[in-house]
Design a protein around this motif. Structure first.
Motif, PDB file in Angstrom:
ATOM      1  N   VAL A  16       0.953  -2.117 -11.687  1.00 47.20           N
ATOM      2  CA  VAL A  16      -0.061  -3.085 -12.121  1.00 47.20           C
ATOM      3  C   VAL A  16       0.150  -4.413 -11.386  1.00 47.20           C
ATOM      4  N   ASN A  17       1.396  -4.862 -11.289  1.00 50.24           N
ATOM      5  CA  ASN A  17       1.696  -6.117 -10.597  1.00 50.24           C
ATOM      6  C   ASN A  17       1.391  -6.036  -9.104  1.00 50.24           C
ATOM      7  N   LEU A  18       1.671  -4.903  -8.483  1.00 47.86           N
ATOM      8  CA  LEU A  18       1.384  -4.758  -7.049  1.00 47.86           C
ATOM      9  C   LEU A  18      -0.118  -4.683  -6.791  1.00 47.86           C
ATOM     10  N   LEU A  19      -0.866  -4.051  -7.689  1.00 51.89           N
ATOM     11  CA  LEU A  19      -2.330  -4.054  -7.555  1.00 51.89           C
ATOM     12  C   LEU A  19      -2.860  -5.488  -7.610  1.00 51.89           C
ATOM     13  N   ILE A  38       0.835  -1.207   0.000  1.00 58.45           N
ATOM     14  CA  ILE A  38       0.000   0.000   0.000  1.00 58.45           C
ATOM     15  C   ILE A  38       0.868   1.254   0.000  1.00 58.45           C
ATOM     16  N   SER A  39       1.902   1.258   0.824  1.00 58.53           N
ATOM     17  CA  SER A  39       2.771   2.441   0.880  1.00 58.53           C
ATOM     18  C   SER A  39       3.526   2.645  -0.440  1.00 58.53           C
ATOM     19  N   ARG A  40       3.893   1.556  -1.100  1.00 53.23           N
ATOM     20  CA  ARG A  40       4.607   1.666  -2.378  1.00 53.23           C
ATOM     21  C   ARG A  40       3.674   2.128  -3.503  1.00 53.23           C
ATOM     22  N   LEU A  41       2.426   1.703  -3.462  1.00 50.33           N
ATOM     23  CA  LEU A  41       1.493   2.053  -4.538  1.00 50.33           C
ATOM     24  C   LEU A  41       1.325   3.560  -4.669  1.00 50.33           C
ATOM     25  N   THR A  42       1.301   4.260  -3.546  1.00 52.37           N
ATOM     26  CA  THR A  42       1.071   5.702  -3.605  1.00 52.37           C
ATOM     27  C   THR A  42       2.238   6.455  -4.226  1.00 52.37           C
ATOM     28  N   ASP A  43       3.428   5.886  -4.157  1.00 51.17           N
ATOM     29  CA  ASP A  43       4.624   6.562  -4.667  1.00 51.17           C
ATOM     30  C   ASP A  43       5.020   6.153  -6.080  1.00 51.17           C
ATOM     31  N   LEU A  44       4.432   5.106  -6.586  1.00 48.62           N
ATOM     32  CA  LEU A  44       4.843   4.581  -7.896  1.00 48.62           C
ATOM     33  C   LEU A  44       4.198   5.346  -9.049  1.00 48.62           C
ATOM     34  N   PRO A  45       4.939   5.495 -10.125  1.00 46.81           N
ATOM     35  CA  PRO A  45       4.307   6.012 -11.344  1.00 46.81           C
ATOM     36  C   PRO A  45       3.395   4.920 -11.919  1.00 46.81           C
ATOM     37  N   ASP A  46       2.607   5.294 -12.899  1.00 49.23           N
ATOM     38  CA  ASP A  46       1.729   4.317 -13.550  1.00 49.23           C
ATOM     39  C   ASP A  46       2.577   3.445 -14.472  1.00 49.23           C
TER      40      ASP A  46
END
Length: 128
Positions: free
Chosen positions: A29-32, A16-24
């Motif tokens: 997509v893999n973390l989602l 969750i913490s990584r998702l907010t910082d990642l570009p699209d």
């Protein structure tokens, strides 16, 4: 691949913490997909939202493998929520994308389609 990943709160928090910082990108997509797979048995509504977002983002960036993985998860979740018609629609989309862009996902797609119908008691459609 559309199967639950053992839920671990620390892993979920890290994702969750990584998702907010990642570009699209493909990692997002893999973390989602990974987070949706972790949540599918304990938070199916959240898992469905995550996998739908993964589908959308995967299509936007033309990362078809990740898109199909997220569609598989969404269909599996909908099936277990008693929504086989919606799950079948999602799988038809997944299969259309897989056939064109990631044919190695077709066998798995057929397996999920079988599961959707069999899980919901429609063995006649399952064997078609």
């Amino acid at each position: 691949h559309a199967q639950p990943i053992q839920y671990n709160q620390d892993s979920a928090n890290t994702i969750i913490s990584r998702l907010t910082d990642l570009p699209d990108d493909t990692m997002k997509v893999n973390l989602l997909y990974k987070l949706a797979s972790m949540y599918m048995n304990i938070k199916p509504d959240s898992a469905l939202r995550l996998s739908v977002h993964g589908d959308s983002l995967g299509g936007k960036i033309k990362y078809y493998k990740g898109q199909v993985d997220n569609l598989h998860t969404a269909a599996f979740i909908l099936s277990t929520m008693g929504e086989p018609a919606k799950a079948a629609i999602i799988m038809k989309k997944a299969m259309s994308i897989a056939e064109k862009h990631v044919p190695e996902k077709m066998n798995y797609s057929y397996g999920i389609m079988f599961y959707i119908y069999a899980f919901n008691g429609d063995m006649e459609s399952a064997v078609k």
